[in-house]
Design a protein around this motif. Structure first.
Motif, PDB file in Angstrom:
ATOM      1  N   THR A  43       0.943  -1.219  -0.121  1.00 66.07           N
ATOM      2  CA  THR A  43      -0.093  -0.145   0.030  1.00 66.07           C
ATOM      3  C   THR A  43       0.909   1.265  -0.065  1.00 66.07           C
ATOM      4  O   THR A  43       0.444   2.159  -0.666  1.00 66.07           O
ATOM      5  N   GLN A  82      -9.776   1.468  -1.536  1.00 68.47           N
ATOM      6  CA  GLN A  82     -10.550   0.273  -0.755  1.00 68.47           C
ATOM      7  C   GLN A  82     -11.797   0.586  -0.465  1.00 68.47           C
ATOM      8  O   GLN A  82     -12.730  -0.406  -0.545  1.00 68.47           O
ATOM      9  N   SER A  83     -12.080   1.618   0.146  1.00 71.80           N
ATOM     10  CA  SER A  83     -13.491   2.104   0.772  1.00 71.80           C
ATOM     11  C   SER A  83     -14.438   2.619  -0.374  1.00 71.80           C
ATOM     12  O   SER A  83     -15.377   3.099  -0.054  1.00 71.80           O
ATOM     13  N   TYR A  84     -13.903   2.657  -1.739  1.00 71.69           N
ATOM     14  CA  TYR A  84     -14.369   3.586  -2.732  1.00 71.69           C
ATOM     15  C   TYR A  84     -14.432   4.897  -2.706  1.00 71.69           C
ATOM     16  O   TYR A  84     -14.519   5.510  -3.498  1.00 71.69           O
ATOM     17  N   GLN A 140     -19.148  -0.182  -5.993  1.00 73.52           N
ATOM     18  CA  GLN A 140     -17.480  -0.588  -6.639  1.00 73.52           C
ATOM     19  C   GLN A 140     -17.569  -0.008  -8.097  1.00 73.52           C
ATOM     20  O   GLN A 140     -16.446   0.628  -8.782  1.00 73.52           O
ATOM     21  N   ASP A 158      -6.642  -0.383  -5.223  1.00 76.83           N
ATOM     22  CA  ASP A 158      -6.144  -0.529  -3.653  1.00 76.83           C
ATOM     23  C   ASP A 158      -7.321  -1.768  -3.067  1.00 76.83           C
ATOM     24  O   ASP A 158      -8.480  -1.252  -2.770  1.00 76.83           O
ATOM     25  N   GLU A 159      -6.878  -2.808  -2.952  1.00 70.93           N
ATOM     26  CA  GLU A 159      -7.756  -4.003  -2.572  1.00 70.93           C
ATOM     27  C   GLU A 159      -9.219  -3.800  -3.003  1.00 70.93           C
ATOM     28  O   GLU A 159     -10.315  -3.613  -2.156  1.00 70.93           O
ATOM     29  N   PRO A 160      -9.309  -3.748  -4.301  1.00 66.56           N
ATOM     30  CA  PRO A 160     -10.813  -3.414  -4.673  1.00 66.56           C
ATOM     31  C   PRO A 160     -11.770  -4.315  -4.437  1.00 66.56           C
ATOM     32  O   PRO A 160     -13.059  -3.739  -4.593  1.00 66.56           O
ATOM     33  N   SER A 162     -12.300  -6.066  -1.389  1.00 70.11           N
ATOM     34  CA  SER A 162     -12.068  -6.455   0.324  1.00 70.11           C
ATOM     35  C   SER A 162     -13.561  -6.004   0.745  1.00 70.11           C
ATOM     36  O   SER A 162     -13.718  -6.469   1.812  1.00 70.11           O
ATOM     37  N   ASN A 163     -14.351  -5.190   0.295  1.00 76.25           N
ATOM     38  CA  ASN A 163     -15.690  -4.601   1.141  1.00 76.25           C
ATOM     39  C   ASN A 163     -16.743  -5.538   0.523  1.00 76.25           C
ATOM     40  O   ASN A 163     -18.087  -5.248   0.728  1.00 76.25           O
ATOM     41  N   THR A 191      -3.191  -6.049  -3.305  1.00 75.99           N
ATOM     42  CA  THR A 191      -3.966  -7.065  -2.600  1.00 75.99           C
ATOM     43  C   THR A 191      -3.381  -8.237  -1.887  1.00 75.99           C
ATOM     44  O   THR A 191      -2.200  -8.342  -2.101  1.00 75.99           O
TER      45      THR A 191
END
Length: 364
Positions: A43, A82-84, A140, A158-160, A162-163, A191
């Motif tokens: 990251t 990651q959090s959008y 997303q 970034d960790e697309p 994960s949510n 990731t």
């Protein structure tokens, strides 16, 4: 042709070095994934490329130009967080249009580009909604539309996934891959999920403790791990400790206590005579049967064992077999061609070409 060129990146937070001479390249249209556990530096690498973190050393060049000192807003890099990071008070249209407005584009051009981006992610009628009115998968897709609407020179993911829940992850993984292929944008994804990396990436860079342990195609990473860490992090592996005792040119041989001699495929990393080595075999490459599949002359390793456990998981059956002081995992598909029960004596066979040696000193 090299499009993104990252050379000897270094960065530390206090006395903790998080990037230790990181180097890699990405070609135009290529998808590279930084894969590794939490805290490995992936990251931070992404943040350096985006311009959010200034490196302590090294260089970053994009399309032949150094961008080390270029402010983030002038790098023309699209980022899917990651959090959008969608703005909750803005409509979907305004979220996607945000980067274009910051570039002071004409209203007609903004409308045209946003419309194209929403069509691309198959949400053409969502412009008037707010993020709270969208599902996780739709959010997303909107985050992706916002990242690509500016027509970035480089796309950072970034960790697309994960949510998302497990089922939606699979669906969105396929959709994202199709979108990336259609756009042909140089992409860097980070990731910790090996399956996501192998599904999306053209090449993978496996990171550990601030360094890149190995970089290569998905097949190279899986079939030719250069270290115990890579072999264990990418997929599952059986690890046997032994000593190199012989070579015949095409293969090498190692003595494993409690099992005997095992032949290892030819490799540029062949251990020195008498050197300690680790032998790695993927569980899905092993055949479980009542007799050996073939001899060493025919290209096979075989060992005897006792079946300790059988687990049916639906998509596969997992067997645990004790061989001397070692326990080996064996994975077979929906219809195993051999049946056995706990306590039965069995034979494990696998091809010499599936037997990989990793020098003992490379263990983490």
């Amino acid at each position: 042709m090299v499009y993104l060129d990252v050379r000897d990146l270094q960065h530390a937070y206090g006395s903790h070095r998080v990037l230790d001479n990181i180097s890699f390249t990405i070609a135009k249209g290529e998808r590279l994934c930084l894969l590794g556990p939490s805290g490995c530096g992936k990251t931070t690498t992404l943040q350096v490329l985006a311009g959010f973190v200034a490196p302590d050393g090294g260089s970053v060049s994009l399309n032949g130009k150094r961008i080390d000192d270029t402010p983030p807003e002038r790098r023309n890099i699209g980022i899917m967080f990651q959090s959008y990071a969608l703005f909750p008070h803005m409509s979907v249209f305004e979220n996607v249009a945000f980067g274009l407005r910051m570039r002071r584009m004409a209203k007609n051009e903004i409308r045209r580009r946003v419309s194209e981006a929403l069509e691309l992610v198959r949400l053409p009628h969502a412009g008037g909604k707010t993020p709270s009115q969208l599902s996780g998968g739709e959010q997303q897709r909107i985050a992706f539309a916002r990242a690509v609407v500016i027509r970035p020179s480089l796309l950072l993911l970034d960790e697309p996934f994960s949510n998302l829940d497990a089922r939606l992850r699979l669906e969105m993984r396929q959709e994202l891959l199709a979108l990336l292929r259609s756009l042909d944008i140089a992409t860097l994804m980070v990731t910790h999920d090996q399956e996501e990396a192998m599904a999306i990436a053209d090449r993978i860079a496996v990171m550990n403790r601030g360094r890149i342990e190995q970089i290569g195609t998905t097949t190279e990473i899986y079939d030719e791990p250069v270290s115990l860490f890579v072999g264990r992090f990418v997929g599952e592996s059986n690890i046997l400790h032994g000593h190199h005792v012989a070579s015949d040119g095409a293969t090498a041989c190692a003595e494993v206590e409690g099992i005997g001699r095992l032949w290892i495929r030819a490799s540029a990393r062949r251990p020195e005579p008498s050197a300690a080595t680790q032998i790695m075999v993927r569980p899905e490459r092993i055949r479980l049967s009542g007799e050996a599949v073939g001899t060493a002359d025919q290209g096979w390793n075989s060992v005897e064992g006792v079946l300790e456990q059988v687990l049916f998981l639906g998509h596969r059956t997992e067997w645990t077999v004790r061989c001397g002081d070692h326990r080996l995992m064996v994975w077979q598909g929906l219809s195993p061609d051999f049946t056995a029960k706990q306590g039965d004596k069995v034979i494990l066979s696998w091809r010499i070409s599936d037997t990989v040696a990793v020098p003992e000193e490379r263990a983490q």
